[in-house]
Write an enzyme that holds these catalytic residues in place. Structure first.
Site, short mmCIF file in Angstrom:
data_model
loop_
_atom_site.label_atom_id
_atom_site.label_comp_id
_atom_site.label_asym_id
_atom_site.label_seq_id
_atom_site.Cartn_x
_atom_site.Cartn_y
_atom_site.Cartn_z
N HIS A 219 5.87 8.53 -6.18
CA HIS A 219 5.47 7.12 -6.32
C HIS A 219 5.40 6.62 -7.76
O HIS A 219 5.15 5.44 -7.98
CB HIS A 219 4.11 6.88 -5.65
CG HIS A 219 2.95 7.42 -6.43
ND1 HIS A 219 2.51 8.71 -6.32
CD2 HIS A 219 2.14 6.85 -7.36
CE1 HIS A 219 1.48 8.92 -7.12
NE2 HIS A 219 1.24 7.81 -7.78
C1 UD1 Z 1 -1.27 2.94 -8.69
C2 UD1 Z 1 -1.70 3.44 -10.06
C3 UD1 Z 1 -1.23 4.87 -10.23
C4 UD1 Z 1 -1.70 5.75 -9.09
C5 UD1 Z 1 -1.30 5.14 -7.75
C6 UD1 Z 1 -1.92 5.93 -6.65
C7 UD1 Z 1 -1.75 1.76 -11.86
C8 UD1 Z 1 -1.04 1.22 -13.03
N1 UD1 Z 1 -1.08 2.65 -11.12
O1 UD1 Z 1 0.14 2.94 -8.66
O2 UD1 Z 1 -1.77 5.39 -11.44
O3 UD1 Z 1 -1.10 7.01 -9.22
O4 UD1 Z 1 -1.79 3.79 -7.68
O5 UD1 Z 1 -1.30 5.73 -5.43
O6 UD1 Z 1 -2.87 1.41 -11.62
N2 UD1 Z 1 1.64 -1.65 -2.37
C9 UD1 Z 1 1.60 -1.99 -1.03
N3 UD1 Z 1 0.40 -1.82 -0.39
C10 UD1 Z 1 -0.73 -1.35 -0.99
C11 UD1 Z 1 -0.65 -1.02 -2.35
C12 UD1 Z 1 0.54 -1.18 -3.01
O7 UD1 Z 1 2.56 -2.43 -0.44
O8 UD1 Z 1 -1.77 -1.21 -0.34
C13 UD1 Z 1 2.95 -1.80 -3.06
C14 UD1 Z 1 3.14 -3.19 -3.67
O9 UD1 Z 1 4.48 -3.52 -3.54
C15 UD1 Z 1 2.80 -2.96 -5.13
C16 UD1 Z 1 3.27 -1.53 -5.34
O10 UD1 Z 1 3.00 -0.86 -4.13
O11 UD1 Z 1 3.42 -3.86 -5.98
C17 UD1 Z 1 2.58 -0.82 -6.48
O12 UD1 Z 1 1.17 -0.86 -6.32
P1 UD1 Z 1 0.21 -0.71 -7.61
O13 UD1 Z 1 -1.20 -0.58 -7.17
O14 UD1 Z 1 0.53 -1.77 -8.59
O15 UD1 Z 1 0.71 0.61 -8.26
P2 UD1 Z 1 0.92 2.06 -7.63
O16 UD1 Z 1 2.34 2.41 -7.80
O17 UD1 Z 1 0.33 2.11 -6.28
N1 UDP Z 2 -2.78 11.35 -0.18
C1 UDP Z 2 -3.07 10.98 1.14
N2 UDP Z 2 -2.04 10.52 1.93
C2 UDP Z 2 -0.76 10.45 1.49
C3 UDP Z 2 -0.48 10.84 0.16
C4 UDP Z 2 -1.51 11.27 -0.66
O1 UDP Z 2 -4.22 11.05 1.56
O2 UDP Z 2 0.10 10.03 2.26
C5 UDP Z 2 -3.86 11.82 -1.05
C6 UDP Z 2 -3.65 13.16 -1.68
O3 UDP Z 2 -4.07 14.19 -0.81
C7 UDP Z 2 -4.50 13.05 -2.94
C8 UDP Z 2 -4.38 11.59 -3.32
O4 UDP Z 2 -3.94 10.91 -2.14
O5 UDP Z 2 -5.85 13.34 -2.65
C9 UDP Z 2 -3.37 11.40 -4.42
O6 UDP Z 2 -3.12 10.02 -4.57
P1 UDP Z 2 -1.76 9.45 -5.14
O7 UDP Z 2 -0.70 10.47 -5.07
O8 UDP Z 2 -1.54 8.15 -4.47
O9 UDP Z 2 -2.15 9.08 -6.65
P2 UDP Z 2 -2.30 9.93 -8.00
O10 UDP Z 2 -3.14 11.11 -7.73
O11 UDP Z 2 -0.93 10.27 -8.46
O12 UDP Z 2 -2.92 8.96 -8.94
#
Ligand code: UD1
Ligand code: UDP
Length: 382
Positions: A219
């Protein structure tokens, strides 16, 4: 009574908050009052609500419903809205997790109105400032009063930036307290690992057998937003499924699923979506995820949390990033940094499939980080 405001926004923060809320509920309910703010950075039910229900986290007192936006807009809106809550709640501490935009916004809002910041997962560094998370965590650490650091590497990183450990209270943002406390995500695994098997049937639903599949999550923005990098990673997954004949389970982050559907070249898209060995599924719940981690034979990921969970479950890890903050995993030989390089990913998977016994010495604490954090916060009140 110590009053704290905890900020969550993204999936991993909700999961980390579960450990803190549980410790408060079980051991400190007469001493700590917790108010949870959900920024709404993540909002799909399978990225947010599922964790509150499954992990027994109290419903957020306030949801700012920020949603998705550019970095500037999202961060600015959260700062604006959190400030209002902090001014009315006047907590003793704001508690921030990790390195998302919700973390940074909480740090900026609180520091300007002199509310002391507790940063959980402090000290991590990728040494790659093109990552939004690296900026967020550096800025949050440098505004914090109490820094809770999961690893010794994190402590060394902070010392390099001028922080000192072992200093005496009282702590302030100018004289912060730095504590090595282990990893709060490990607290959750210790707590939930046993019950996951009884409460989920994902192994049966996907017809998976122990040690016979690779688990994969992707992601990071530099992987999803670069067609070249995404193609390399997905081509490697296809090779693993087609040529190595291994099953792959890929719970897709919404960011990745949107890009795969709209941007992936048709030929790779077809290879990915028509192979019976590949399970492309929506995000799973935490208990389902840990069942998948626990039963996989290898994990390929660019996630921060999933890398650590691979190590907790003693699974070989291939990191689809140019570097990692969790360098101990690599140093102990349990992980390989393969970046978004198709050949390197394939070679790393082959290496681990044939490797003998791997070592997983304890580096992430004793599963009681949350209690330590609560006690340390309470000590500041005395
Ligand atoms: C964010 C965090 C990242 C973390 C990740 C965990 C920042 C800059 N990034 O990244 O550090 O590792 O969360 O998962 O804060 N979206 C949906 N539904 C949701 C949420 C997001 O569709 O519920 C889609 C949207 O298109 C959005 C994109 O995901 O624009 C990115 O979401 P965003 O929260 O901006 O960043 P992440 O890539 O999720
Ligand atoms: N996770 C989850 N469901 C998923 C993918 C990840 O519950 O489909 C959990 C995973 O076990 C871990 C956390 O989400 O505890 C990690 O989050 P993510 O990878 O979104 O973000 P990051 O840790 O890179 O910030």
């Amino acid at each position: 009574m110590l009053k704290i405001v905890t900020v969550v926004g993204a999936r991993p923060q909700i999961i980390k908050a579960a450990a803190l809320s549980r410790a408060i509920r079980n051991s400190f309910s007469n001493e700590i009052e917790e108010i949870i703010i959900h920024t709404g950075q993540h909002y799909d039910a399978n990225m947010s609500q599922v964790f509150f229900e499954e992990l027994g986290i109290p419903n957020p007192h306030i949801n700012l419903n920020i949603g998705s936006a550019s970095h500037g807009k999202q961060t600015a809106q959260i700062i604006h809205d959190i400030e209002k809550v902090l001014l009315s709640e006047k907590p003793d501490f704001i508690v921030l997790f990790g390195d998302t935009n919700s973390t940074l916004a909480g740090a900026i809002a609180a520091s300007k109105i002199h509310i002391p910041i507790v940063h959980i997962e402090a000290g991590l560094r990728s040494f790659n400032k093109s990552m939004p998370e690296e900026i967020n965590r550096i800025m949050c650490d440098h505004a914090s009063t109490l820094l809770f650091v999961p690893t010794q590497t994190g402590i060394k990183n902070l010392e390099r930036e001028g922080f000192t450990t072992g200093t005496a209270a009282p702590y302030t943002a100018d004289h912060p307290g730095v504590f090595h406390c282990g990893d709060i995500m490990f607290d959750n695994l210790v707590h939930f690992s046993e019950m996951a098997g009884q409460k989920t049937d994902i192994m049966q639903t996907l017809d998976l057998k122990e040690n016979e599949f690779v688990l994969c999550t992707i992601h990071r923005d530099n992987n999803t937003d670069s067609p070249e990098r995404l193609n390399q990673i997905i081509s490697a997954m296809c090779y693993i499924a087609e040529t190595m004949q291994l099953k792959i389970v890929i719970p897709l982050h919404p960011r990745t699923s949107k890009i795969i559907e709209s941007k992936l070249p048709k030929d790779i898209y077809n290879r990915l979506t028509t192979n019976n060995n590949i399970h492309l599924i929506p995000p799973v719940s935490y208990l389902e995820m840990i069942m998948l981690e626990k039963n996989s034979c290898l994990i390929l990921s660019d996630s921060g949390g999933v890398q650590k969970e691979a190590y907790f479950f003693k699974k070989p890890l291939v990191v689809a990033r140019p570097e990692t903050e969790w360098i101990e995993i690599i140093e102990n030989g349990a992980g390989i940094i393969a970046d978004a390089d198709e050949l390197k990913i394939i070679e790393s998977v082959k290496y681990f499939m044939n490797a003998g016994h791997l070592e997983f010495p304890d580096v992430f604490g004793d599963g009681h980080a949350a209690e330590f954090i609560c006690r340390t916060m309470l000590d500041q009140k005395k």
